[in-house]
Scaffold this motif. Structure first.
Motif, mmCIF file in Angstrom:
data_model
loop_
_atom_site.group_PDB
_atom_site.id
_atom_site.type_symbol
_atom_site.label_atom_id
_atom_site.label_comp_id
_atom_site.label_asym_id
_atom_site.label_seq_id
_atom_site.Cartn_x
_atom_site.Cartn_y
_atom_site.Cartn_z
ATOM 1 N N LYS A 192 0.847 -1.192 0.000
ATOM 2 C CA LYS A 192 0.000 0.000 0.000
ATOM 3 C C LYS A 192 0.878 1.237 0.000
ATOM 4 O O LYS A 192 1.896 1.291 0.702
ATOM 5 N N ASN A 193 0.503 2.242 -0.793
ATOM 6 C CA ASN A 193 1.220 3.512 -0.798
ATOM 7 C C ASN A 193 0.745 4.367 0.369
ATOM 8 O O ASN A 193 -0.450 4.668 0.474
ATOM 9 N N LEU A 194 1.670 4.754 1.230
ATOM 10 C CA LEU A 194 1.306 5.460 2.449
ATOM 11 C C LEU A 194 2.272 6.594 2.737
ATOM 12 O O LEU A 194 3.425 6.593 2.271
ATOM 13 N N HIS A 195 1.787 7.536 3.505
ATOM 14 C CA HIS A 195 2.637 8.635 3.980
ATOM 15 C C HIS A 195 2.340 8.844 5.453
ATOM 16 O O HIS A 195 1.264 9.341 5.806
ATOM 17 N N LYS B 94 11.598 7.046 10.534
ATOM 18 C CA LYS B 94 11.881 8.393 10.064
ATOM 19 C C LYS B 94 10.743 8.829 9.164
ATOM 20 O O LYS B 94 10.056 8.006 8.551
ATOM 21 N N GLU B 95 10.538 10.125 9.088
ATOM 22 C CA GLU B 95 9.480 10.645 8.234
ATOM 23 C C GLU B 95 9.967 10.697 6.800
ATOM 24 O O GLU B 95 11.046 11.202 6.500
ATOM 25 N N THR B 96 9.170 10.157 5.897
ATOM 26 C CA THR B 96 9.543 10.107 4.487
ATOM 27 C C THR B 96 8.384 10.586 3.633
ATOM 28 O O THR B 96 7.274 10.813 4.115
ATOM 29 N N ALA B 97 8.648 10.708 2.368
ATOM 30 C CA ALA B 97 7.574 11.029 1.427
ATOM 31 C C ALA B 97 6.707 9.796 1.210
ATOM 32 O O ALA B 97 7.023 8.704 1.692
ATOM 33 N N THR B 98 5.612 9.957 0.491
ATOM 34 C CA THR B 98 4.748 8.820 0.173
ATOM 35 C C THR B 98 5.552 7.755 -0.563
ATOM 36 O O THR B 98 6.314 8.045 -1.487
ATOM 37 N N GLN B 99 5.401 6.524 -0.112
ATOM 38 C CA GLN B 99 6.097 5.418 -0.758
ATOM 39 C C GLN B 99 5.301 4.130 -0.539
ATOM 40 O O GLN B 99 4.348 4.090 0.227
ATOM 41 N N GLU B 100 5.712 3.089 -1.224
ATOM 42 C CA GLU B 100 5.054 1.800 -1.073
ATOM 43 C C GLU B 100 5.575 1.082 0.164
ATOM 44 O O GLU B 100 6.778 0.977 0.375
ATOM 45 N N GLY C 233 8.982 0.074 4.280
ATOM 46 C CA GLY C 233 8.926 0.880 3.071
ATOM 47 C C GLY C 233 9.967 0.459 2.052
ATOM 48 O O GLY C 233 10.921 -0.256 2.370
ATOM 49 N N ASN C 234 9.795 0.908 0.832
ATOM 50 C CA ASN C 234 10.766 0.592 -0.219
ATOM 51 C C ASN C 234 12.166 1.069 0.120
ATOM 52 O O ASN C 234 13.158 0.485 -0.331
ATOM 53 N N ASP C 235 12.264 2.149 0.918
ATOM 54 C CA ASP C 235 13.582 2.657 1.283
ATOM 55 C C ASP C 235 14.104 2.030 2.574
ATOM 56 O O ASP C 235 15.130 2.446 3.104
ATOM 57 N N GLY C 236 13.384 1.029 3.104
ATOM 58 C CA GLY C 236 13.810 0.346 4.319
ATOM 59 C C GLY C 236 13.221 0.902 5.602
ATOM 60 O O GLY C 236 13.470 0.356 6.682
ATOM 61 N N THR C 237 12.452 1.973 5.511
ATOM 62 C CA THR C 237 11.845 2.556 6.706
ATOM 63 C C THR C 237 10.899 1.557 7.368
ATOM 64 O O THR C 237 10.058 0.959 6.702
ATOM 65 N N SER C 238 11.061 1.383 8.677
ATOM 66 C CA SER C 238 10.211 0.468 9.431
ATOM 67 C C SER C 238 9.104 1.242 10.142
ATOM 68 O O SER C 238 9.350 2.304 10.712
#
Length: 327
Positions: free
Chosen positions: A129-132, A224-230, A275-280
């Protein structure tokens, strides 16, 4: 002595002066929490709202006021209140927690709103799911109950409230105050018990009156706070016990106000996401089994293409929202 570690609340009630000084010790509200909930950890979201020097409302003592401050009368006495109110009213509150509201056209095309909702049947490891995830509660501080209960909190007192907090009528801040008061005063939806907490003490009292003191207090946490991602749902989705929960959602106001509502036919989950960038993310979600009383044009129905009462509807909680659940 470091001024950041010292807080004086000077309140005069009909000639009775009470002074509470806190230095290198728990604030009175923290003491109340630990007395009422000795086995429940206070989330950082709540602890942050008790910190001194945070943007929002600061209670001070004495005659000297900080720059930009204003005096709020408490019966015959008063407290000094410094306000730093800014920002736009958070519309997500209206469509997320007020089930009688109809979604606007803008919200229907805003990914921030649309992505919050999902169907319970789609909650499984590997789901994407794409989330922010972002903080949505304005930077405001909890007032102690002894102060908050003597400050007007009513739409009928709106001019007085705006005047006391030096808010210009017609401004975005004034609209936020008006909207929050209206939300708090609106009747509860079918099957819902609602309350607006204006202090940590009143927050604890409402939640424990519904669930008792053997509770967990859950919040969404993000690396960490990130932009919208999958994001991908990981293994270890945890279903919380009990059919009842109490959710509270931060409102746009000059000091910390939380909209609480208890619904009896819900299921709460803790959901691990990556997240795609590894964000947990450890996300809190609530699934509502009975949506038959919701507005048919509520955002959830339009996004998920389902009808009221037909299937459980779930939504994630933003970082600054809180869920109370029985152990």
């Amino acid at each position: 002595m470091d001024s950041r570690l010292t807080l004086f609340f000077f309140i005069v009630f009909y000639g009775l002066t009470t002074v509470v000084a806190v230095s290198h010790a728990a604030l009175p509200s923290e003491v109340y929490w630990h007395e009422m909930l000795p086995n429940t950890r206070m989330p950082s979201v709540i602890r942050d709202l008790l910190r001194l020097g945070k943007d929002g409302v600061h209670v001070t003592a004495g005659k000297e006021m900080p720059k930009g401050g204003t005096t709020v009368d408490v019966r015959k006495g008063g407290v000094g209140v410094d306000t730093d109110h800014k920002g736009k009213p958070i519309e997500i509150q209206r469509v997320l927690i007020i089930y009688r509201y109809e979604a606007s056209e803008d919200q229907l095309h805003d990914d921030q709103y649309v992505a919050i909702f999902f169907l319970e049947k789609n909650l499984h490891p590997g789901a994407k799911k794409n989330l922010h995830f972002t903080k949505t509660t304005p930077g405001a501080t909890f007032l102690p109950r002894g102060v908050a209960q003597y400050i007007p909190f009513s739409s009928s007192k709106l001019p007085d409230i705006l005047n006391k907090f030096s808010i210009s009528p017609g401004s975005l801040e004034a609209e936020a105050v008006k909207d929050t008061l209206s939300t708090c005063e609106a009747p509860a939806s079918k099957g819902e018990d609602k309350y607006c907490a204006t202090s940590l003490e009143s927050m604890v009292d409402f939640a424990t009156s519904k669930l008792g003191t053997n509770v967990q207090v859950l919040t969404t946490t993000v690396d960490k706070e990130t932009a919208t991602q999958e994001y991908t749902v990981g293994s270890g989705v945890k279903k919380m016990a009990g059919p009842k929960s109490v959710a509270c959602h931060g409102q746009s106001y000059v000091y910390a106000v939380f909209y609480y509502h208890e619904t009896s036919d819900t299921t709460a989950y803790m959901i691990p996401l990556v997240g795609n960038d590894g964000t947990s993310v450890e996300a809190v979600a609530v699934c509502h089994k009975d949506t038959s009383a919701w507005n048919p044009k509520h955002l959830a129905f339009q996004v998920l293409k389902v009808k009221p009462g037909s299937i459980p509807i779930c939504h994630f909680l933003p970082q600054d929202h809180i869920l109370w659940a029985s152990n």
